[in-house]
Design a protein around this motif. Structure first.
Motif, PDB file in Angstrom:
ATOM      1  N   ILE A 117     178.223 121.048  35.689  1.00 33.39           N
ATOM      2  CA  ILE A 117     179.077 120.923  34.934  1.00 33.39           C
ATOM      3  C   ILE A 117     178.444 122.770  33.992  1.00 33.39           C
ATOM      4  O   ILE A 117     179.505 123.625  33.763  1.00 33.39           O
ATOM      5  N   VAL A 118     177.221 123.331  33.901  1.00 35.34           N
ATOM      6  CA  VAL A 118     176.778 124.240  34.383  1.00 35.34           C
ATOM      7  C   VAL A 118     177.682 125.639  35.292  1.00 35.34           C
ATOM      8  O   VAL A 118     177.800 126.299  35.091  1.00 35.34           O
ATOM      9  N   GLY A 119     177.418 124.445  36.596  1.00 29.21           N
ATOM     10  CA  GLY A 119     178.198 125.714  37.907  1.00 29.21           C
ATOM     11  C   GLY A 119     179.122 125.570  38.268  1.00 29.21           C
ATOM     12  O   GLY A 119     179.860 126.715  38.189  1.00 29.21           O
ATOM     13  N   MET A 120     179.760 125.275  37.419  1.00 31.25           N
ATOM     14  CA  MET A 120     181.946 124.991  36.753  1.00 31.25           C
ATOM     15  C   MET A 120     181.896 126.001  35.851  1.00 31.25           C
ATOM     16  O   MET A 120     182.864 126.736  36.010  1.00 31.25           O
ATOM     17  N   ALA A 121     180.661 125.976  35.211  1.00 31.80           N
ATOM     18  CA  ALA A 121     181.388 126.680  33.919  1.00 31.80           C
ATOM     19  C   ALA A 121     181.208 128.622  34.346  1.00 31.80           C
ATOM     20  O   ALA A 121     182.059 128.971  34.008  1.00 31.80           O
ATOM     21  N   VAL A 122     180.021 129.027  35.623  1.00 31.15           N
ATOM     22  CA  VAL A 122     179.957 130.404  35.773  1.00 31.15           C
ATOM     23  C   VAL A 122     181.282 130.157  36.987  1.00 31.15           C
ATOM     24  O   VAL A 122     181.779 131.430  36.722  1.00 31.15           O
ATOM     25  N   GLY A 123     181.777 129.883  37.595  1.00 33.38           N
ATOM     26  CA  GLY A 123     182.860 130.181  38.512  1.00 33.38           C
ATOM     27  C   GLY A 123     184.097 130.433  37.612  1.00 33.38           C
ATOM     28  O   GLY A 123     184.927 130.960  37.986  1.00 33.38           O
ATOM     29  N   LEU A 124     183.988 129.192  36.208  1.00 34.26           N
ATOM     30  CA  LEU A 124     185.476 129.815  35.409  1.00 34.26           C
ATOM     31  C   LEU A 124     185.062 131.012  34.644  1.00 34.26           C
ATOM     32  O   LEU A 124     186.319 131.537  34.260  1.00 34.26           O
ATOM     33  N   ALA A 125     183.821 131.138  34.157  1.00 34.62           N
ATOM     34  CA  ALA A 125     183.661 132.348  33.605  1.00 34.62           C
ATOM     35  C   ALA A 125     184.028 133.846  35.025  1.00 34.62           C
ATOM     36  O   ALA A 125     184.092 134.705  34.243  1.00 34.62           O
ATOM     37  N   MET A 126     183.005 133.246  35.383  1.00 34.49           N
ATOM     38  CA  MET A 126     183.841 134.122  37.120  1.00 34.49           C
ATOM     39  C   MET A 126     185.421 134.713  36.882  1.00 34.49           C
ATOM     40  O   MET A 126     185.931 136.021  37.693  1.00 34.49           O
ATOM     41  N   ASN A 127     185.591 133.739  36.884  1.00 35.28           N
ATOM     42  CA  ASN A 127     187.266 133.958  36.995  1.00 35.28           C
ATOM     43  C   ASN A 127     188.014 133.511  35.655  1.00 35.28           C
ATOM     44  O   ASN A 127     189.245 133.419  35.530  1.00 35.28           O
ATOM     45  N   GLY A 128     187.364 134.473  34.386  1.00 30.25           N
ATOM     46  CA  GLY A 128     188.487 135.211  33.103  1.00 30.25           C
ATOM     47  C   GLY A 128     187.735 133.888  31.999  1.00 30.25           C
ATOM     48  O   GLY A 128     188.672 134.127  31.358  1.00 30.25           O
ATOM     49  N   MET A 129     187.104 132.697  31.945  1.00 30.45           N
ATOM     50  CA  MET A 129     187.205 131.957  31.051  1.00 30.45           C
ATOM     51  C   MET A 129     186.011 132.333  30.300  1.00 30.45           C
ATOM     52  O   MET A 129     185.539 132.384  30.758  1.00 30.45           O
ATOM     53  N   ARG A 130     186.051 131.741  28.824  1.00 29.72           N
ATOM     54  CA  ARG A 130     184.918 131.770  27.965  1.00 29.72           C
ATOM     55  C   ARG A 130     184.154 129.955  27.847  1.00 29.72           C
ATOM     56  O   ARG A 130     185.137 129.442  26.816  1.00 29.72           O
ATOM     57  N   PRO A 131     184.182 129.532  29.074  1.00 31.32           N
ATOM     58  CA  PRO A 131     183.195 127.852  28.965  1.00 31.32           C
ATOM     59  C   PRO A 131     182.069 127.668  28.122  1.00 31.32           C
ATOM     60  O   PRO A 131     181.389 128.904  27.484  1.00 31.32           O
ATOM     61  N   VAL A 132     182.650 126.652  26.395  1.00 34.85           N
ATOM     62  CA  VAL A 132     181.457 126.367  25.870  1.00 34.85           C
ATOM     63  C   VAL A 132     181.088 124.814  26.748  1.00 34.85           C
ATOM     64  O   VAL A 132     182.000 124.210  26.369  1.00 34.85           O
ATOM     65  N   VAL A 133     180.008 124.306  27.197  1.00 33.67           N
ATOM     66  CA  VAL A 133     179.476 123.415  27.362  1.00 33.67           C
ATOM     67  C   VAL A 133     178.447 122.798  26.904  1.00 33.67           C
ATOM     68  O   VAL A 133     177.652 123.438  26.339  1.00 33.67           O
ATOM     69  N   GLU A 134     178.634 121.081  26.629  1.00 35.31           N
ATOM     70  CA  GLU A 134     177.891 120.423  25.894  1.00 35.31           C
ATOM     71  C   GLU A 134     176.778 120.265  27.553  1.00 35.31           C
ATOM     72  O   GLU A 134     177.027 119.189  28.250  1.00 35.31           O
ATOM     73  N   MET A 135     175.099 119.779  26.639  1.00 42.76           N
ATOM     74  CA  MET A 135     174.486 119.169  27.489  1.00 42.76           C
ATOM     75  C   MET A 135     173.953 118.133  26.751  1.00 42.76           C
ATOM     76  O   MET A 135     173.456 118.031  25.089  1.00 42.76           O
ATOM     77  N   GLN A 136     174.485 116.888  26.894  1.00 41.72           N
ATOM     78  CA  GLN A 136     174.488 116.245  25.575  1.00 41.72           C
ATOM     79  C   GLN A 136     172.725 115.822  24.714  1.00 41.72           C
ATOM     80  O   GLN A 136     172.968 115.976  23.532  1.00 41.72           O
ATOM     81  N   PHE A 137     172.111 115.664  25.735  1.00 42.28           N
ATOM     82  CA  PHE A 137     170.954 115.967  25.337  1.00 42.28           C
ATOM     83  C   PHE A 137     169.406 117.104  26.209  1.00 42.28           C
ATOM     84  O   PHE A 137     170.186 117.481  26.729  1.00 42.28           O
ATOM     85  N   ASP A 138     169.323 117.674  25.398  1.00 41.69           N
ATOM     86  CA  ASP A 138     168.115 118.867  25.678  1.00 41.69           C
ATOM     87  C   ASP A 138     166.906 118.242  26.579  1.00 41.69           C
ATOM     88  O   ASP A 138     167.397 119.393  27.467  1.00 41.69           O
ATOM     89  N   ALA A 139     166.560 117.479  27.234  1.00 39.46           N
ATOM     90  CA  ALA A 139     166.453 116.817  28.229  1.00 39.46           C
ATOM     91  C   ALA A 139     166.992 116.364  29.288  1.00 39.46           C
ATOM     92  O   ALA A 139     166.653 116.760  30.866  1.00 39.46           O
TER      93      ALA A 139
END
Lengths: 366, 327
Positions: B64-86
């Motif tokens: 999820i976070v890795g894909m967000a990195v790629g999306l951000a590199m290519n013009g997007m503003r990803p907002v990702v949810e980690m379901q819980f802290d741990a």
């Protein structure tokens, strides 16, 4: 739904030109055209020369280290040559030859290993992600870049590289799975060079091949002779076309061999036999291509000389660039952590500036 | 325009407004699609914006976070949810090695405007891996902004700003505050990223808190007032960048301070705050700066968590301990 058999790779890697330079006549993939083969040949020569130059620069202390691409040039050149300008390349630290084949200045590419900064080229302008040493972590990034393009309706394809060792990392599996689920136009290209530093492939996986791993994600797998640049061009070219047509990701495994040690700092005699290395020398990518081109009267002595001179010019340019010292800019330490410096970074930058000013004053006095 | 909203609703509104305003904003993660997230923070977003803008992913946080990195590199503003802290820990390598470092690695040529939302901290009777206060891991990583709102208005304002920011933000949402209803006016701007806020005036001592500990500090101040002691409360809001100026000005005005935080105290954000305040305010201090933090233990089971979490009584005890005999 694709049938299982379509997802599994063939029993043997695709090979279009054998190690003696003879066409194999293998069905399924047409031999690339003359222009593509000649362009690839020129790039192979340049890649080998660049590798040798980089090794020399390490010995001279101009580069900290260099992960060798000797023996893997066919994979790296083909991975770059099958891409269009708007496509993206996600290289590993070993793929300097691919980055240069994509058109990036080797002097900018080697900034990382020269130690001036962590990366030297503009990744967005070059459409080449920055190299870094963590394994397989770039693969989910490749999926994201591809997905962003797809959401905007662009035709971009992403070529994501990793090695055999990297396929054991969790991010390899997560990236394949995400790419498949989102049908992202990514070609995952694994250069299986038999060793992850010293650890042989048998310790990475018990799968029949790395390409077999695709089926678990619904991603078609293909195997290719990674020392046959014609075959790698054909297989990757088809995978790129398939991805561009919206048919989703593909996993391609190239069988190749790292002829030199992992880097200059490594001693390969501690984990592999000379006979094994000698056997792979007979399957060398450049001599094979040269034999094919000469046998078919596609390469004249004159043309060979032109390629050799171009490779020499590239090496000279690299040498000159690496021998030029760039004065480090202390403010670079603080300028790029965030879009704007935090008050804390302002304080620390001022502290360093003061320290440097006092040092300079001391030097001037003494 | 005043209205009654929970923090959960304010966060949902922030996501909705950002999605509506900027087509490059994408919201994704586990169960955030049709379900609306296990805490319903993304409720209704897929229906309103379509599944290209708000979507479920495979259950794999690094992906999820890795894909967000790629999306951000290519013009997007990803907002990702980690379901819980741990549950965010599988993404740790992506966060510390790439999200935090890409801008620096490329000398600003690549920015990764990602918001990583983390429902965090305890006090909800949750199981072992649903209650971590993980802020120190992120705060210790240069390149990340780390925010922790303590009320609905800040939740809205800071999340909007985080999404618009060109820097990556770890956005810590105190789970136990999700459902408290407050009177808010979301059209009113709140202090921005990097700004702390004095949320209660006082003259005898300063309580410094963030996220789930702010209501504890406010309640302690209320009780102390009945006992004749005037406590000031500072809400840190922005852990990184940290607002030294506001926090130190507050501490100098009272000369005494207690930091309140749920996380284990050892090598923590609370210890950093004590160090910073002590370095900067030493000559204004009448007593050592104290901490009321979680014990240095793994998060306890629900029936014991009340013994672990900073309580009003424990805060008041720490206040009592601030060498008043020298006042």
């Amino acid at each position: 739904m694709t049938g299982d058999f379509d997802l599994l790779p063939a029993d043997t890697p695709v090979q279009l030109i054998d190690p003696a330079g003879r066409p194999t006549g293998q069905k399924g993939y047409p031999l690339p055209g003359e222009a593509a083969l000649l362009r690839a040949y020129g790039a192979l020569i340049a890649a080998r020369r660049l590798n040798d130059q980089a090794y020399a620069l390490v010995r001279q202390g101009r580069l900290a280290v260099y992960p060798s691409s000797h023996g893997q040039e066919a994979c790296q050149v083909a991975a770059a040559h099958v891409l269009e300008d708007d496509d993206w390349l996600f290289p590993t630290y070993r793929d300097t030859a691919a980055i240069v084949a994509r058109g990036v200045d080797p002097v900018e590419t080697l900034v990382l290993l020269k130690g001036d900064w962590h990366s030297g080229y503009d990744p967005v302008a070059a459409k080449v992600a920055p190299q870094a040493t963590p394994l397989a972590t770039q693969l989910p990034h490749a999926v994201g870049v591809a997905h962003a393009a797809r959401l905007r309706g662009e035709q971009t394809v992403v070529m994501a590289l990793c090695g055999d060792g990297g396929t054991s990392e969790g991010d390899f599996h997560e990236a394949l799975n995400f790419a498949a689920v989102f049908r992202a136009p990514v070609v995952f290209f694994v250069q299986n060079n038999e060793y992850a530093i010293s650890v042989p492939l048998a310790r990475q996986t018990a799968a029949p091949s790395i390409a077999h791993k695709g089926i678990g994600y619904g991603v078609p797998g293909e195997r290719v002779d990674g020392n046959d640049v014609a075959a790698v061009l054909a297989v990757l070219g088809a995978a790129v076309a398939r991805a561009r047509a919206g048919e989703g990701p593909q996993l391609v495994e190239a069988h190749t061999y790292r002829m030199q040690a992992h880097t200059n700092a490594d001693d390969a005699t501690r984990y592999r036999q000379d006979e094994e290395v000698a056997a792979w020398a007979g399957r060398e990518p450049i001599l094979r291509m040269e034999a094919y081109l000469r046998d078919n009267a596609l390469l004249t002595d004159e043309q060979a000389r032109v390629y050799a001179e171009a490779a020499e010019a590239l090496a000279a340019h690299t040498r000159d660039g690496l021998n030029t010292d760039v004065a480090p800019r202390p403010d670079d330490l603080f300028d790029h952590v965030y879009a704007c410096r935090t008050p804390q970074l302002e304080e620390q930058s001022a502290l360093l500036a003061d320290e440097l000013a006092r040092e300079e004053a001391q030097c001037t006095r003494s | 325009m005043h209205e009654k909203l929970t923090m959960a609703q304010a966060l949902n509104r922030a996501l909705r407004d950002s999605l509506a305003e900027d087509p490059s904003v994408l919201v994704f993660g586990e169960d955030v699609g049709p379900l609306g997230g296990v805490f319903r923070i993304t409720d209704g977003l897929t229906a309103e914006f379509g599944e290209e803008r708000c979507f479920d992913t495979p259950l794999a946080e690094s992906g999820i976070v890795g894909m967000a990195v790629g999306l951000a590199m290519n013009g997007m503003r990803p907002v990702v949810e980690m379901q819980f802290d741990a549950f965010a820990y599988p993404a740790f390598e992506q966060v510390v090695s790439h999200v935090a470092k890409l801008r620096n690695r490329t000398r600003g040529k690549v920015s990764v405007p990602i918001v990583i939302r983390v429902p965090y901290a305890g006090g909800i009777g949750g199981v072992e891996h649903h209650c971590d206060s993980s802020e120190s891991y992120y705060a210790h990583t240069p390149g990340l902004h780390v925010l922790a709102p303590a009320n609905a208005a800040d939740a809205y304002g800071l999340l909007r700003e985080a999404i618009a920011s060109d820097d990556p933000v770890v956005f810590l949402e105190p789970k136990k505050l999700y459902w408290a209803k407050e009177e808010v006016d979301l059209t009113q701007p709140v202090p921005g990223i990097g700004r702390a806020a004095v949320v209660r005036q006082g003259s005898d001592a300063t309580l410094i808190a963030y996220g789930p500990s702010v209501p504890v500090a406010l309640e302690a101040a209320e009780v102390a007032a009945q006992e004749g002691r005037s406590l000031q409360v500072v809400d840190v809001r922005s852990i990184v960048p940290f607002d030294d100026a506001t926090v130190c000005e507050a501490v100098r005005s009272t000369g005494r301070a207690v930091v309140v935080a749920e996380a284990a105290g050892f090598a923590s954000v609370s210890s950093e705050i004590v160090a910073r305040v002590t370095e900067r305010c030493f000559h204004s201090l009448a007593a050592p700066v104290r901490r009321v933090a979680g014990f240095d233990i793994p998060y306890p089971p629900p029936k014991l968590e009340h013994l672990h979490l900073p309580s009003v009584d424990r805060v008041l005890d720490a206040i009592d301990d601030l060498q008043w005999e020298h006042a």
